[in-house]
Design a protein around this motif. Structure first.
Motif, short mmCIF file in Angstrom:
data_model
loop_
_atom_site.label_atom_id
_atom_site.label_comp_id
_atom_site.label_asym_id
_atom_site.label_seq_id
_atom_site.Cartn_x
_atom_site.Cartn_y
_atom_site.Cartn_z
N ASP A 53 0.82 -1.21 0.00
CA ASP A 53 0.00 0.00 0.00
C ASP A 53 0.86 1.27 0.00
OD1 ASP A 53 -2.37 1.41 -0.06
OD2 ASP A 53 -2.57 1.47 2.12
N PRO A 54 1.73 1.44 -0.99
CA PRO A 54 2.59 2.63 -1.03
C PRO A 54 1.77 3.89 -1.32
CG PRO A 54 2.77 1.42 -3.07
CD PRO A 54 1.92 0.58 -2.16
N PRO A 55 2.31 5.06 -0.99
CA PRO A 55 1.61 6.30 -1.38
C PRO A 55 1.47 6.37 -2.90
CG PRO A 55 3.43 6.75 0.15
CD PRO A 55 3.56 5.32 -0.27
N PRO A 56 0.46 7.08 -3.39
CA PRO A 56 0.26 7.16 -4.85
C PRO A 56 1.50 7.69 -5.57
CG PRO A 56 -1.62 8.08 -3.67
CD PRO A 56 -0.57 7.82 -2.64
N GLY A 57 1.93 6.96 -6.59
CA GLY A 57 3.08 7.41 -7.38
C GLY A 57 4.43 7.24 -6.71
N PHE A 58 4.48 6.46 -5.64
CA PHE A 58 5.72 6.32 -4.87
C PHE A 58 6.86 5.75 -5.72
CE2 PHE A 58 8.35 3.69 -1.97
CZ PHE A 58 8.81 4.68 -1.11
N PHE A 59 6.63 4.59 -6.33
CA PHE A 59 7.70 3.98 -7.13
C PHE A 59 7.84 4.67 -8.49
CE2 PHE A 59 7.00 0.30 -4.22
CZ PHE A 59 8.30 0.25 -3.72
N ALA A 60 6.77 5.27 -8.98
CA ALA A 60 6.89 6.03 -10.23
C ALA A 60 7.84 7.20 -10.07
CB ALA A 60 5.51 6.52 -10.67
N ALA A 61 7.81 7.85 -8.90
CA ALA A 61 8.71 8.97 -8.65
C ALA A 61 10.16 8.50 -8.63
CB ALA A 61 8.35 9.64 -7.32
N GLU A 62 10.42 7.38 -7.94
CA GLU A 62 11.79 6.87 -7.90
C GLU A 62 12.26 6.46 -9.29
OE1 GLU A 62 14.56 3.40 -5.84
OE2 GLU A 62 12.62 3.92 -4.95
N ALA A 63 11.38 5.80 -10.06
CA ALA A 63 11.75 5.38 -11.41
C ALA A 63 12.04 6.58 -12.30
CB ALA A 63 10.63 4.53 -12.01
N ALA A 64 11.22 7.63 -12.21
CA ALA A 64 11.47 8.83 -13.01
C ALA A 64 12.82 9.43 -12.65
CB ALA A 64 10.35 9.84 -12.78
N GLY A 65 13.14 9.46 -11.37
CA GLY A 65 14.42 10.00 -10.95
C GLY A 65 15.59 9.17 -11.43
N LEU A 66 15.47 7.86 -11.33
CA LEU A 66 16.55 6.99 -11.80
C LEU A 66 16.79 7.17 -13.30
CD1 LEU A 66 15.65 3.72 -9.85
CD2 LEU A 66 17.79 5.01 -9.61
N GLU A 79 19.89 0.12 -14.14
CA GLU A 79 18.80 0.09 -15.13
C GLU A 79 17.50 -0.38 -14.49
OE1 GLU A 79 17.47 -2.43 -19.14
OE2 GLU A 79 19.40 -2.85 -18.14
N ILE A 80 16.39 0.23 -14.87
CA ILE A 80 15.08 -0.20 -14.41
C ILE A 80 14.60 -1.34 -15.31
CG2 ILE A 80 12.66 0.46 -14.12
CD1 ILE A 80 13.68 3.33 -13.64
N ILE A 81 14.24 -2.46 -14.68
CA ILE A 81 13.73 -3.61 -15.42
C ILE A 81 12.20 -3.63 -15.39
CG2 ILE A 81 13.81 -6.11 -15.67
CD1 ILE A 81 16.50 -4.66 -16.15
N ALA A 82 11.61 -3.32 -14.25
CA ALA A 82 10.15 -3.33 -14.12
C ALA A 82 9.74 -2.27 -13.13
CB ALA A 82 9.65 -4.69 -13.68
N GLU A 83 8.75 -1.47 -13.52
CA GLU A 83 8.19 -0.43 -12.65
C GLU A 83 6.70 -0.69 -12.50
OE1 GLU A 83 6.59 4.07 -13.08
OE2 GLU A 83 8.28 3.50 -14.35
N LEU A 84 6.28 -1.03 -11.29
CA LEU A 84 4.88 -1.33 -11.00
C LEU A 84 4.43 -0.47 -9.82
CD1 LEU A 84 5.20 -5.21 -11.29
CD2 LEU A 84 4.31 -3.65 -13.02
N PRO A 85 3.14 -0.34 -9.59
CA PRO A 85 2.67 0.55 -8.51
C PRO A 85 3.22 0.20 -7.14
CG PRO A 85 0.86 0.03 -9.98
CD PRO A 85 2.00 -0.84 -10.41
N ASP A 86 3.45 -1.10 -6.87
CA ASP A 86 3.92 -1.48 -5.54
C ASP A 86 5.28 -2.18 -5.56
OD1 ASP A 86 3.10 -3.79 -6.75
OD2 ASP A 86 1.81 -4.48 -5.11
N LEU A 87 6.00 -2.08 -6.67
CA LEU A 87 7.28 -2.79 -6.79
C LEU A 87 8.14 -2.13 -7.85
CD1 LEU A 87 7.83 -6.61 -6.86
CD2 LEU A 87 8.74 -5.23 -8.73
#
Length: 286
Positions: A53-66, A79-87
């Motif tokens: 139950d991460p905050p909305p856009g939590f991993f999306a923000a990290e992926a965008a930064g990476l 390198e990002i291999i998979a970006e999902l809402p909770d992983l």
């Protein structure tokens, strides 16, 4: 099922994990996320971090930064291999020990990363540092007032239960007089949360940047945070190599406590009064 398949079908990763097509091994990964090594059918590995139950856009923000840091082609970023809402799954880096040469290479890499610049202070995506929202609304600056209002004040206000009235008053004086510290520069492309634990040293002694709160900011912030909690290994050589590649402005050493105050207020906001004395020490230094 191998790495190439996952690159092409990242949404299938949870299915393979659920049906035990991927071997999971817990690894150290910080105090917020669950970290695992995922071993694929062909023997290859991934690093995966997840949060229920991460905050909305939590991993999306990290992926965008990476991705943004990696685009600079300067400092090593997984390198990002998979970006999902909770992983979030990244390429696996074999761990090792820092070397003097690796620290110097990272110093030069950071200089190149910072020189890549940013269109504005902040970022085009909503940010997080830990699980706290990081205000990223783009701003032309100047840096001092932006830093006061977007990097200090939000976490000061979130820390009031962890700080005394005198602490808050002292911090408010710093914010009110932010221009007196100088150091205004155009926005640099920075990691934004570069304490020593967010540098991963590989088996060759090379340093990789992980867990960013990336944004357009002041390059001194990254360097100041690298010296916290004992500093990264060979910290003096890293800074010396950085300064050879990209000299720092006069007064940078006096501004170190100002940049560190940002991350320490994040800690009082997240973890409470245990970090209050560290905030007070920085305020005394300022």
């Amino acid at each position: 099922m191998d790495l190439q398949y996952l690159r092409e079908h990242p949404a299938q990763l949870p299915v393979f994990i659920k049906h035990q097509r991927i071997r999971e091994t817990p690894v150290p990964g910080g105090s917020i996320c669950v970290a695992q090594r995922l071993t694929l059918d062909d023997g290859g590995s991934l690093f995966a971090k997840s949060l229920a139950d991460p905050p909305p856009g939590f991993f999306a923000a990290e992926a965008a930064g990476l991705r943004w840091l990696r685009e600079a082609g300067a400092a090593p970023v997984p390198e990002i291999i998979a970006e999902l809402p909770d992983l979030l799954a990244l390429e696996w880096i074999d761990h090792g020990e820092a070397t003097r040469r690796g620290a110097e290479e990272l110093g030069r890499g950071l200089a190149g990363l910072h020189r890549a610049g940013a269109d504005a202070f902040g970022a085009p995506w909503p940010g997080y540092i830990g699980t706290l929202p990081l205000p990223n609304e783009p701003s032309p600056g100047p840096w001092g007032p932006w830093f006061a209002e977007h990097r200090l004040r939000p976490f000061l206000e979130a820390s009031t239960g962890a700080l005394t009235g005198a602490d808050v008053a002292a911090a408010e004086r710093v914010l009110a007089n932010i221009a007196d510290y100088g150091g205004d520069e155009p926005p640099s492309r920075i990691h934004g949360d570069l304490w020593p634990g967010n540098v991963l040293w590989d088996h060759t002694g090379r340093g990789w940047l992980v867990d960013p709160a990336a944004h357009g900011g002041h390059r001194e912030t990254d360097l100041a945070l690298l010296g916290m909690w004992g500093g990264v290994p060979h910290h003096d050589r890293l800074v010396a190599a950085y300064r050879e590649a990209y000299p720092l402005a006069d007064g940078w050493q006096e501004r170190v406590p100002l940049h560190r105050l940002y991350l320490m207020l994040v800690h009082t906001a997240l973890f409470g009064a245990a970090y209050g004395e560290s905030v007070r020490a920085l305020l005394r230094a300022l």
